[in-house]
Design a protein around this motif. Sequence first.
Motif, PDB file in Angstrom:
ATOM      1  N   ASN A  29       0.829  -1.205   0.000  1.00  0.00           N
ATOM      2  CA  ASN A  29       0.000   0.000   0.000  1.00  0.00           C
ATOM      3  C   ASN A  29       0.864   1.256   0.000  1.00  0.00           C
ATOM      4  O   ASN A  29       0.483   2.286   0.525  1.00  0.00           O
ATOM      5  CB  ASN A  29      -0.968   0.008   1.196  1.00  0.00           C
ATOM      6  CG  ASN A  29      -0.261   0.148   2.528  1.00  0.00           C
ATOM      7  OD1 ASN A  29       0.895  -0.249   2.679  1.00  0.00           O
ATOM      8  ND2 ASN A  29      -0.951   0.683   3.522  1.00  0.00           N
ATOM      9  N   GLY A  30       2.023   1.164  -0.630  1.00  0.00           N
ATOM     10  CA  GLY A  30       2.924   2.315  -0.743  1.00  0.00           C
ATOM     11  C   GLY A  30       2.439   3.297  -1.793  1.00  0.00           C
ATOM     12  O   GLY A  30       1.284   3.263  -2.232  1.00  0.00           O
ATOM     13  N   PRO A  31       3.324   4.166  -2.258  1.00  0.00           N
ATOM     14  CA  PRO A  31       2.936   5.209  -3.202  1.00  0.00           C
ATOM     15  C   PRO A  31       2.704   4.715  -4.632  1.00  0.00           C
ATOM     16  O   PRO A  31       2.237   5.461  -5.478  1.00  0.00           O
ATOM     17  CB  PRO A  31       4.126   6.176  -3.160  1.00  0.00           C
ATOM     18  CG  PRO A  31       5.276   5.337  -2.738  1.00  0.00           C
ATOM     19  CD  PRO A  31       4.701   4.295  -1.819  1.00  0.00           C
ATOM     20  N   GLY A  32       3.028   3.459  -4.913  1.00  0.00           N
ATOM     21  CA  GLY A  32       2.826   2.934  -6.267  1.00  0.00           C
ATOM     22  C   GLY A  32       4.043   3.173  -7.145  1.00  0.00           C
ATOM     23  O   GLY A  32       5.064   3.694  -6.704  1.00  0.00           O
ATOM     24  N   ILE A  33       3.917   2.777  -8.405  1.00  0.00           N
ATOM     25  CA  ILE A  33       5.012   2.905  -9.370  1.00  0.00           C
ATOM     26  C   ILE A  33       4.577   3.906 -10.434  1.00  0.00           C
ATOM     27  O   ILE A  33       3.586   3.675 -11.123  1.00  0.00           O
ATOM     28  CB  ILE A  33       5.341   1.543 -10.008  1.00  0.00           C
ATOM     29  CG1 ILE A  33       5.731   0.537  -8.919  1.00  0.00           C
ATOM     30  CG2 ILE A  33       6.456   1.691 -11.045  1.00  0.00           C
ATOM     31  CD1 ILE A  33       5.835  -0.892  -9.401  1.00  0.00           C
ATOM     32  N   PRO A  76      -2.918  -2.284  -9.300  1.00  0.00           N
ATOM     33  CA  PRO A  76      -3.820  -2.163  -8.147  1.00  0.00           C
ATOM     34  C   PRO A  76      -4.349  -0.736  -8.009  1.00  0.00           C
ATOM     35  O   PRO A  76      -3.773   0.208  -8.551  1.00  0.00           O
ATOM     36  CB  PRO A  76      -2.919  -2.522  -6.961  1.00  0.00           C
ATOM     37  CG  PRO A  76      -1.565  -2.082  -7.400  1.00  0.00           C
ATOM     38  CD  PRO A  76      -1.533  -2.352  -8.893  1.00  0.00           C
ATOM     39  N   ARG A  77      -5.443  -0.579  -7.304  1.00  0.00           N
ATOM     40  CA  ARG A  77      -6.001   0.757  -7.057  1.00  0.00           C
ATOM     41  C   ARG A  77      -5.089   1.585  -6.164  1.00  0.00           C
ATOM     42  O   ARG A  77      -5.065   2.797  -6.231  1.00  0.00           O
ATOM     43  CB  ARG A  77      -7.363   0.635  -6.384  1.00  0.00           C
ATOM     44  CG  ARG A  77      -8.411   0.137  -7.306  1.00  0.00           C
ATOM     45  CD  ARG A  77      -9.756   0.143  -6.636  1.00  0.00           C
ATOM     46  NE  ARG A  77     -10.465  -1.041  -7.094  1.00  0.00           N
ATOM     47  CZ  ARG A  77     -11.378  -1.678  -6.428  1.00  0.00           C
ATOM     48  NH1 ARG A  77     -11.728  -1.256  -5.235  1.00  0.00           N
ATOM     49  NH2 ARG A  77     -11.949  -2.733  -6.924  1.00  0.00           N
TER      50      ARG A  77
END
Length: 97
Positions: A29-33, A76-77
């Motif tokens: 659930n981090g900042p994403g890529i 993912p969302r």
Amino acid sequence: AALRGRASRRLEIVTRRGEGMVEVLVRDNGPGIPETVRENIFEPFHNSTTGGMGIGLSLCRTILEAHRGRIWLGAPREGAEVIFALPMQGGHDARSP
């Protein structure tokens, strides 16, 4: 490092069986890529972090492909998701439809 500073840290590892394959999903659930990083993230020496050499995901891809597997990014969302698949014993080639 992607989860550093987050009030709530979540790391999920999910396995599932497909047609002759086993898939492993690793999701956080981090900042994403960022989109600008996604297209080259599996290339050697592509350093998308602040402290690596940029060979980790490239090396993973090389090893998986040597075993008839593959690796890709999910969508993912929230956070990031990396998925890899390997054939089960006697399974089909991962590159087959």
